[in-house]
Design an enzyme around this catalytic site. Sequence first.
Site, mmCIF file in Angstrom:
data_model
loop_
_atom_site.group_PDB
_atom_site.id
_atom_site.type_symbol
_atom_site.label_atom_id
_atom_site.label_comp_id
_atom_site.label_asym_id
_atom_site.label_seq_id
_atom_site.Cartn_x
_atom_site.Cartn_y
_atom_site.Cartn_z
ATOM 1 N N ASP A 1 28.123 4.899 -12.559
ATOM 2 C CA ASP A 1 27.677 5.492 -13.406
ATOM 3 C C ASP A 1 27.040 4.849 -14.619
ATOM 4 O O ASP A 1 26.865 5.202 -15.795
ATOM 5 C CB ASP A 1 29.153 6.180 -14.508
ATOM 6 C CG ASP A 1 29.803 5.253 -14.686
ATOM 7 O OD1 ASP A 1 29.724 3.964 -14.493
ATOM 8 O OD2 ASP A 1 30.709 5.233 -15.842
ATOM 9 N N GLU A 2 26.975 3.743 -14.122
ATOM 10 C CA GLU A 2 25.332 3.000 -15.438
ATOM 11 C C GLU A 2 24.310 2.142 -14.439
ATOM 12 O O GLU A 2 24.521 1.774 -13.667
ATOM 13 C CB GLU A 2 26.270 1.727 -16.170
ATOM 14 C CG GLU A 2 27.257 0.920 -15.223
ATOM 15 C CD GLU A 2 27.576 -0.540 -16.737
ATOM 16 O OE1 GLU A 2 27.554 -0.614 -17.678
ATOM 17 O OE2 GLU A 2 28.924 -0.562 -15.199
#
Length: 620
Positions: free
Chosen positions: A193-194
């Site tokens: 998620d990054e």
Amino acid sequence: MHMHSALVVLASSLKFRRVTHVEFDSPNIEEVSEIIYNASKGSKFFNNEEVKDKNLTQKIERILSRKRQLERIDLASDLRRADDYIAELELSRDLSQTVVHIDCDAFYAAVEELDRPELKDVPMAVGKGVLTTCNYHARKFGCRSGMAGFVAMKLCPTLISLPLNFEKYTAKAQEVREILADYDPRFESASIDEAYLNITQYCEDKHMDPEDVVTQLRNEVAEKTKITISAGIAANAKIAKIASNRNKPNGQFRVANDRTTILAFMRELPTRKVNGVGRVFERELDAIGVKTCGDIYSQRAYLSKLFGEKAFQFLMQCYLGLGRTRVQPAEEYERKSVGTETTFRDMSGKTELRAKLRWVAEELEKDLARTQFKARTLVLKVKLHTYEVLTRQVVLPKAVLVADDLYNFAVPMMAKLEREIPGMRLRLMGLRCTHLISMKKSGIDFFGMQRQSSSIEGKPQTQNSPSRYTHSSAIDEDGEWEVWPEEEFEEAARQERQDEMNEMELLSQEAALPSSNDLDEANRRHKHGREILPNPTPKKDAQPPVEPEEEFWNCPVCARPQPADDKAFNEHIDFCLSKQTIKEAVKETPSVPERPPSTGKRKAVSASSDLERKKRLFFG
């Protein structure tokens, strides 16, 4: 340990952090600490935390004692050395690049809320034994990612906790990745998620300001994927990651590419905000008076003697706000290890432990096959029922990758532990391979020459091109690249977070008998998000599908092109080098007329001479 001290230790260990965001109300810190304390007191985890805290306290006392000794001696040379290093680092400062760190807001929870919109307005978390994430309503009650599930329920009795759905999160992450590829085809996934992007080229091509580009990116992600992201914009990856947390959720923050602005930003920044400073290192720095990155400067003469040379270099970079500007696909980084581990309720007995070890070996075989590595060193990691961690390793007589070999080499290490610790009871077991040997095709042809492909992704970097692909490093006196220790500290901090997550899992299992689904979720969570996937092809640059061009290698004997197949190519060379073939080639070669007197001009070498040269090349 006094009550207040225990509260501090447990609050930190169970992942309660002071809330600083203004978007939602801060919970009562003392109240939350007391709930955490009462929920965990008397557990084996709590007792282990007390032991760890005692050991850390003793270590800090030794550091302070050493510092008092240093204060009584002349450190002028250390001070000069530190100042020289700062001057050297300043010469490497690159303000020409624009790096962005994006972080999906409460990602797992946000994905679940797409399927169940009614959860947007109530406290909700994802993960059973341990919370992997929670929405912002749950955070008002003190719930945090990495917190034991039963503790979170005491903080927020109305909390709705959903099981993990890894396939769903992976699919949504891929939607986000496809958008990122349009802004930087070589973006770097830091986790599921990054990611990091270098948008320098995009800004130049589109004649746009970095903040406008990131606003456009965030809006596009929200419109197409229905989730929000927060972003940090800066001159390097270190500051960009810090900045991405400033305006969460669904916001962005920019630190201008200006030395004065960067130094001012870092001056008041708490050390824990820096990626690479974990809970333990934070306490050690705090003990000597380093609470913010600005405090580092006044202690610069002591740092190398108290914490070592690498820590000194890392901290100096933090003080100056320096970091890497290189952003590249995750698969291009050199992998140092491949491993897997699993948590479970107390387990003892030779049969049970061997069965679990076999399962771990089979899981590791899958990981090695997926990442295409063999290993020359095998490490066994176990955690006792007392939470004490033990590791043993063996250098293997051959490179291995199959479960049978992994298991057979691990058994003697396990047997030795059993002899050393009669009645050994375990709560975690893992195997890790190091000193890896890649099984991927190297791209080198039969004669050690680099194979050339018909097309190259991205633009080639010229001698005068910007340093977006340069490593965060400096050149030493011998002209060798000296890699900054940034990545090493970031990896250590990641491992500390993973260890804390494992301990929360064990605490949950200690508090309540976990179901088979809970255990399966825990084991899958250890791996999820760590898979390295190739970057998607940018849609804006996508070309209509064309038939791939067939690759050919030129035979060094007959010089005729041959299909690029190792086996067929070798067979062809064997054929060309056979004595009969050479004899026939010699017979078919026309005789060379008598050489006329030299005119000073070089004439073409005959086919016969060329053949003789090739024979000498391959037969000496």
